[in-house]
Design a protein around this motif. Structure first.
Motif, PDB file in Angstrom:
ATOM      1  N   UNK A  96      37.133  33.482  47.768  1.00 41.37           N
ATOM      2  CA  UNK A  96      37.410  34.154  46.492  1.00 41.37           C
ATOM      3  C   UNK A  96      38.739  33.746  45.879  1.00 41.37           C
ATOM      4  N   UNK A  97      38.895  34.026  44.614  1.00 43.43           N
ATOM      5  CA  UNK A  97      40.157  33.826  43.921  1.00 43.43           C
ATOM      6  C   UNK A  97      41.070  35.006  44.203  1.00 43.43           C
ATOM      7  N   UNK A  98      42.359  34.729  44.341  1.00 46.21           N
ATOM      8  CA  UNK A  98      43.307  35.804  44.629  1.00 46.21           C
ATOM      9  C   UNK A  98      43.318  36.832  43.501  1.00 46.21           C
ATOM     10  N   UNK A  99      43.145  36.370  42.271  1.00 44.42           N
ATOM     11  CA  UNK A  99      43.210  37.280  41.127  1.00 44.42           C
ATOM     12  C   UNK A  99      41.846  37.829  40.722  1.00 44.42           C
ATOM     13  N   UNK A 100      40.864  37.676  41.571  1.00 45.25           N
ATOM     14  CA  UNK A 100      39.573  38.305  41.327  1.00 45.25           C
ATOM     15  C   UNK A 100      39.769  39.826  41.402  1.00 45.25           C
ATOM     16  N   UNK A 101      39.429  40.555  40.342  1.00 43.99           N
ATOM     17  CA  UNK A 101      39.654  42.008  40.356  1.00 43.99           C
ATOM     18  C   UNK A 101      38.883  42.731  41.454  1.00 43.99           C
TER      19      UNK A 101
END
Length: 361
Positions: A96-101
Motif C-alpha cells: 500500500x501507499x503510505x498516504x492511503x487513507x
C-alpha cells in the motif's frame, strides 16, 4: 548388565557424532516487511494526495487490471513489481501507499511505499514534477516508525526494520527532466551527463546511509532502465531521426554508465556499512531483452504503450477517453514511460531469483 552397557555405548557414540557436526551460525531471519522509496515505478498511490502535480494515475484506465479494476494511483494497468514481491514473500497481496487513507498502523508492520511519481534524487527535478522529495519520503518513514513503535514496541519495531527489505528506485526522472527533455536546464549548464550522474549517486549514497542509521540492513537498489527505449523517448527522438522510432543510443549509453557507477557505489556502501546487505537490481538488461525479444515474453508490442496512441500518453493524457489496447499483457509498456503489469511480473520474478536469495543469505 550387558544391555545397559550397550545402551551406554550407543549414547556415547551418538554424542560423539553430534560433536562432529558443524555448529550452525545464527540463522538468517525471514523478510519481515518491504519499504519502498523513489519514483513512479514504486508509487502505489502517494501522489493521489498531491494537489499540484500532473503526475497522477488515480483515474481510468490506470488500474484496469487490478483485482477490483479501480485506479489506485499505480502508474500501470495493474500491479507493480513490489506488489508481486510482497505477495511472493507471503506478506500481503499489494504494497500500500503510505498516504492511503485506509492504511492502518498494523499495515505498516509488513511494509508500505513512500515513493512518489515524478520523484528523483535531485530536488530540482521536483520543480518540474511537484513530487515528494526523497528527504520528505525519509521524514514520512520516521513518522511511520513512530506509529510502529506505538503498535508493537521499540524492540519489535527495530527487529521488523532490521529484517525488512528497503527497495529504492530513482534517477530516471532526474536524467530525463534535467539532461534530455528540456533544451536548457540549470543542471545541463552546470554538469555534463557523467558529472550529473556522480551528483545523483552521492545523493543516493547519503539516502542509503540515512536508512541504515534508522536500522535498515537489507537494500535492493534498482538500476536505470534503457531510458532511450522508453516510448516517450522514442517519440521525441524520432523528431531528430527522420521520424524513425528507434532507441536513443546516447541515452542508453548514459544509463549503462550510470549503472556501472551504481554497482561500484553499492560495493563501497556494502564494505562501509557493517552488517548490511546491498543488492544491485539490474532492470536495464531485462527490459532491453523484453524490448528486443518480445516473443520470448509473449509481447506483441514493445515500441508503444498500451494507453492511447502509446506515443506520448502519460498521467492526465492517459485518460478515461483514451483508446486503450484490448490486452495490456501483450505490451511491454502500459503508457509512454511505465512498464505494464506483465513486464513488472517478469522483473519481480528476476528479483526473486537473483536478489532476494542474497539478501536473506
Amino acid at each position: 548388565m550387558e544391555q545397559k552397557t550397550n545402551l551406554l555405548l550407543i549414547l556415547l557414540f551418538s554424542f560423539a557424532s553430534l560433536l562432529t557436526l558443524p555448529i550452525p551460525t545464527t540463522a538468517s531471519q525471514p523478510i519481515s516487511a518491504v519499504f519502498a522509496f523513489g519514483d513512479s515505478t514504486l508509487d502505489s498511490g502517494n501522489n493521489n494526495r498531491l494537489p499540484f502535480t500532473l503526475f497522477k494515475s488515480d483515474h481510468k484506465p490506470y488500474g484496469k487490471d487490478l483485482p477490483n479494476h479501480v485506479p489506485s494511483g499505480r502508474f500501470s494497468n495493474g500491479k507493480l513489481a513490489t506488489d508481486f514481491m510482497v505477495s511472493k514473500l507471503g506478506l500481503k497481496d499489494l504494497l500500500p501507499a503510505y498516504y492511503d487513507p485506509k492504511l492502518t498502523d498494523r499495515d505498516l508492520l509488513t511494509g508500505v511505499s513512500f515513493a512518489s511519481g515524478g520523484g528523483g534524487l535531485d530536488d530540482l527535478t521536483l520543480a518540474v514534477s511537484k513530487a515528494t522529495s526523497m528527504s520528505k519520503q525519509l521524514e514520512a518513514f520516521d513518522e511511520a516508525l513512530g506509529r510502529m513503535r506505538k503498535t508493537v514496541g521499540e524492540q519489535n519495531c527495530s527487529e521488523i526494520v532490521k529484517n525488512a527489505v528497503f527497495v529504492i528506485s530513482a534517477g530516471t526522472n532526474d536524467m530525463v527532466f534535467n539532461m534530455y527533455e528540456l533544451p536548457v536546464t540549470v543542471r545541463k549548464i552546470a554538469f555534463s551527463p557523467s558529472r550529473y550522474q556522480d551528483f545523483l549517486l552521492r545523493a543516493l549514497g547519503s539516502f542509503v546511509q540515512n536508512l541504515y542509521k534508522r536500522g535498515g540492513r537489507r537494500f535492493q537498489v534498482a538500476s536505470l532502465p534503457p531510458i532511450g527505449c522508453l516510448p516517450m523517448q522514442l517519440t521525441i527522438g524520432s523528431i531528430f531521426n527522420g521520424l524513425r522510432r528507434v532507441c536513443v543510443d546516447k541515452q542508453n549509453k548514459d544509463s549503462q554508465a550510470y549503472n556501472t557507477k551504481l554497482q561500484d557505489l553499492i560495493s563501497r556502501l556494502q564494505a562501509s556499512l557493517s552488517g548490511s546487505r546491498l543488492a544491485y537490481f539490474d532492470t536495464y538488461n531485462p527490459i532491453m531483452d523484453m524490448f528486443s525479444n518480445p516473443d520470448k515474453y509473449g509481447f506483441s508490442q514493445t515500441h508503444e504503450g498500451c494507453c492511447g496512441t502509446g506515443l506520448v500518453e502519460l498521467g492526465p493524457l492517459c485518460g478515461e477517453l483514451s483508446l486503450t489496447c484490448t490486452d495490456a499483457s501483450k505490451f511491454l509498456f502500459w503508457d509512454s514511460m511505465h512498464p505494464s503489469q506483465a513486464a513488472y511480473s517478469v522483473l519481480a520474478d528476476m528479483a526473486q531469483k537473483t536478489v532476494l536469495p542474497y539478501l536473506i543469505a
